[in-house]
Design a protein around this motif. Structure first.
Motif, PDB file in Angstrom:
ATOM      1  N   VAL A  89      34.547  14.521  50.865  1.00  0.00           N
ATOM      2  CA  VAL A  89      35.804  14.625  51.612  1.00  0.00           C
ATOM      3  C   VAL A  89      37.002  14.227  50.760  1.00  0.00           C
ATOM      4  O   VAL A  89      38.046  14.892  50.780  1.00  0.00           O
ATOM      5  N   PHE A  90      36.869  13.153  49.967  1.00  0.00           N
ATOM      6  CA  PHE A  90      38.006  12.626  49.211  1.00  0.00           C
ATOM      7  C   PHE A  90      38.008  13.046  47.741  1.00  0.00           C
ATOM      8  O   PHE A  90      38.979  12.774  47.042  1.00  0.00           O
ATOM      9  N   GLY A  91      36.953  13.687  47.263  1.00  0.00           N
ATOM     10  CA  GLY A  91      36.883  14.069  45.861  1.00  0.00           C
ATOM     11  C   GLY A  91      36.283  12.971  45.010  1.00  0.00           C
ATOM     12  O   GLY A  91      35.294  13.172  44.315  1.00  0.00           O
ATOM     13  N   ILE A 140      42.339   0.278  61.245  1.00  0.00           N
ATOM     14  CA  ILE A 140      41.616   1.458  61.718  1.00  0.00           C
ATOM     15  C   ILE A 140      40.185   1.072  62.056  1.00  0.00           C
ATOM     16  O   ILE A 140      39.523   0.347  61.308  1.00  0.00           O
ATOM     17  N   SER A 141      39.718   1.557  63.187  1.00  0.00           N
ATOM     18  CA  SER A 141      38.317   1.426  63.575  1.00  0.00           C
ATOM     19  C   SER A 141      37.852   2.785  64.089  1.00  0.00           C
ATOM     20  O   SER A 141      38.368   3.280  65.097  1.00  0.00           O
ATOM     21  N   VAL A 142      36.915   3.388  63.358  1.00  0.00           N
ATOM     22  CA  VAL A 142      36.435   4.728  63.697  1.00  0.00           C
ATOM     23  C   VAL A 142      34.933   4.665  63.924  1.00  0.00           C
ATOM     24  O   VAL A 142      34.203   4.044  63.143  1.00  0.00           O
ATOM     25  N   GLN A 143      34.477   5.297  64.979  1.00  0.00           N
ATOM     26  CA  GLN A 143      33.047   5.341  65.259  1.00  0.00           C
ATOM     27  C   GLN A 143      32.631   6.767  65.596  1.00  0.00           C
ATOM     28  O   GLN A 143      33.350   7.489  66.285  1.00  0.00           O
ATOM     29  N   ALA A 151      26.897  13.186  60.003  1.00  0.00           N
ATOM     30  CA  ALA A 151      27.688  12.213  60.761  1.00  0.00           C
ATOM     31  C   ALA A 151      28.674  11.481  59.854  1.00  0.00           C
ATOM     32  O   ALA A 151      29.820  11.219  60.243  1.00  0.00           O
ATOM     33  N   ALA A 152      28.245  11.157  58.631  1.00  0.00           N
ATOM     34  CA  ALA A 152      29.126  10.453  57.695  1.00  0.00           C
ATOM     35  C   ALA A 152      30.296  11.333  57.262  1.00  0.00           C
ATOM     36  O   ALA A 152      31.407  10.834  57.041  1.00  0.00           O
ATOM     37  N   LYS A 153      30.082  12.634  57.134  1.00  0.00           N
ATOM     38  CA  LYS A 153      31.188  13.537  56.809  1.00  0.00           C
ATOM     39  C   LYS A 153      32.208  13.569  57.945  1.00  0.00           C
ATOM     40  O   LYS A 153      33.420  13.615  57.705  1.00  0.00           O
ATOM     41  N   THR A 154      31.720  13.553  59.172  1.00  0.00           N
ATOM     42  CA  THR A 154      32.630  13.482  60.314  1.00  0.00           C
ATOM     43  C   THR A 154      33.425  12.185  60.286  1.00  0.00           C
ATOM     44  O   THR A 154      34.635  12.168  60.539  1.00  0.00           O
ATOM     45  N   LEU A 155      32.746  11.094  59.954  1.00  0.00           N
ATOM     46  CA  LEU A 155      33.413   9.797  59.858  1.00  0.00           C
ATOM     47  C   LEU A 155      34.480   9.809  58.768  1.00  0.00           C
ATOM     48  O   LEU A 155      35.606   9.334  58.977  1.00  0.00           O
ATOM     49  N   ALA A 156      34.141  10.348  57.607  1.00  0.00           N
ATOM     50  CA  ALA A 156      35.085  10.385  56.485  1.00  0.00           C
ATOM     51  C   ALA A 156      36.301  11.243  56.812  1.00  0.00           C
ATOM     52  O   ALA A 156      37.441  10.877  56.490  1.00  0.00           O
ATOM     53  N   ASN A 157      36.086  12.379  57.446  1.00  0.00           N
ATOM     54  CA  ASN A 157      37.212  13.238  57.818  1.00  0.00           C
ATOM     55  C   ASN A 157      38.098  12.577  58.868  1.00  0.00           C
ATOM     56  O   ASN A 157      39.325  12.703  58.823  1.00  0.00           O
ATOM     57  N   SER A 158      37.489  11.871  59.803  1.00  0.00           N
ATOM     58  CA  SER A 158      38.277  11.151  60.810  1.00  0.00           C
ATOM     59  C   SER A 158      39.091  10.043  60.153  1.00  0.00           C
ATOM     60  O   SER A 158      40.253   9.806  60.514  1.00  0.00           O
ATOM     61  N   TYR A 159      38.503   9.369  59.184  1.00  0.00           N
ATOM     62  CA  TYR A 159      39.199   8.303  58.460  1.00  0.00           C
ATOM     63  C   TYR A 159      40.341   8.873  57.621  1.00  0.00           C
ATOM     64  O   TYR A 159      41.419   8.278  57.524  1.00  0.00           O
ATOM     65  N   LYS A 160      40.127  10.041  57.046  1.00  0.00           N
ATOM     66  CA  LYS A 160      41.151  10.666  56.206  1.00  0.00           C
ATOM     67  C   LYS A 160      42.352  11.115  57.016  1.00  0.00           C
ATOM     68  O   LYS A 160      43.502  11.022  56.570  1.00  0.00           O
TER      69      LYS A 160
END
Length: 288
Positions: free
Chosen positions: A130-132, A209-212, A278-287
């Motif tokens: 997601v971030f490179g 930030i708190s993302v789940q 799931a981790a890609k979804t988390l990373a995109n939400s964080y980004k």
């Protein structure tokens, strides 16, 4: 001569995808003589002198031509980036473990509240995709107030928060460090139909930030659920939050499969693939 030819071939494949004029060596002497193959449009704009005895100019050679044919730094930067990307792809294909070193760094630094490679590698690949570039490391941390096998969304989220809190309180990571926790749990989504899911929680105190996110559910066999219930006695102190044995242990005993690979054995989908999505979804939400 051999080094010049290798350099030429290296840039040949890099600039080919950019639809740039291509150089072809026509003389195997120390200083490479070149001719330029141009498009019909370019050919109509000027006449090409094909005199065979013409000596190469001072700016001839591969890099001299590149400076003249590609003015400015933008195109050269594209060629360099294309070449670097091609080399990175080749290296990671030959040695997948090099991916961690090549794509580590940048502004993203994530700690994972676990040392299990399955969890750490999934989070690392997701954030680097997601971030490179991203630095992701795992640290030992446990949830002490939740059952060995959490049951339900609330228990899973509580266990994930406990892992992060214990990691911070131990002083292993700085107070401002973003931390990801991965917690597997089971839940009865329908009557007598149990599923395994994963809760991924990211907390970044600096950005507040708190993302789940939660992974896709996988059905747990009924006899494995029965075994978890039978192994959880009334005296088990954490009974209210879940079972005393994990779903992996129960399935392994019932079906004689590895406890950490039962998902692949029973469903054809590995837990790592599930965690990675799931981790890609988390990373995109964080980004975002």
């Amino acid at each position: 001569m051999h080094q010049s030819l290798l350099i030429f071939l290296y840039f040949f494949f890099a600039i080919q995808s950019l639809n740039l004029p291509i150089l072809l060596p026509i003389s195997p002497i120390a200083e490479i003589e070149i001719c330029v193959l141009e498009s019909p449009v370019a050919a109509n704009e000027k006449n090409i002198d094909d005199t065979p005895n013409e000596q190469p100019s001072k700016g001839s050679g591969l890099f001299g031509w590149m400076k003249e044919a590609m003015p400015g730094k933008a195109i050269l930067a594209k060629v360099a980036e294309k070449a670097r990307s091609s080399v990175d792809t080749m290296i990671t294909t030959l040695d997948p473990q090099m991916k961690e070193f090549i794509y580590s760094g940048g502004d993203i630094d994530i700690a994972v509240a676990s040392t299990k490679e399955l969890k750490v590698s999934s989070v690392r690949e997701a954030f680097q995709t997601v971030f490179g570039k991203a630095t992701v490391k795992g640290y030992e941390s446990q949830s002490v107030g939740t059952a060995a096998q959490p049951v339900g969304f609330a228990s899973a989220l509580q266990a994930a928060r406990e892992r992060i809190a214990n990691l911070r309180s131990s002083g292993t990571v700085p107070p401002q460090q973003p931390v990801v926790s991965v917690e597997g749990f089971v839940v009865e989504l329908f009557s007598d139909n149990w599923f395994e899911m994963n809760c991924l929680l990211l907390e970044d105190p600096v950005r507040n930030i708190s993302v789940q996110v939660f992974s896709q559910p996988l059905m747990v066999p009924a006899n494995a659920v029965a075994r978890m219930r039978n192994c959880t006695t009334d005296s088990y102190p954490l009974r209210q939050s879940g079972f005393a044995v994990t779903v992996g242990q129960a399935v392994a005993e019932e079906f004689n499969v590895p406890a950490t690979e039962w998902q692949m054995a029973l469903t054809g989908i590995s837990r790592r693939d599930i965690l990675l999505l799931a981790a890609k979804t988390l990373a995109n939400s964080y980004k975002s």
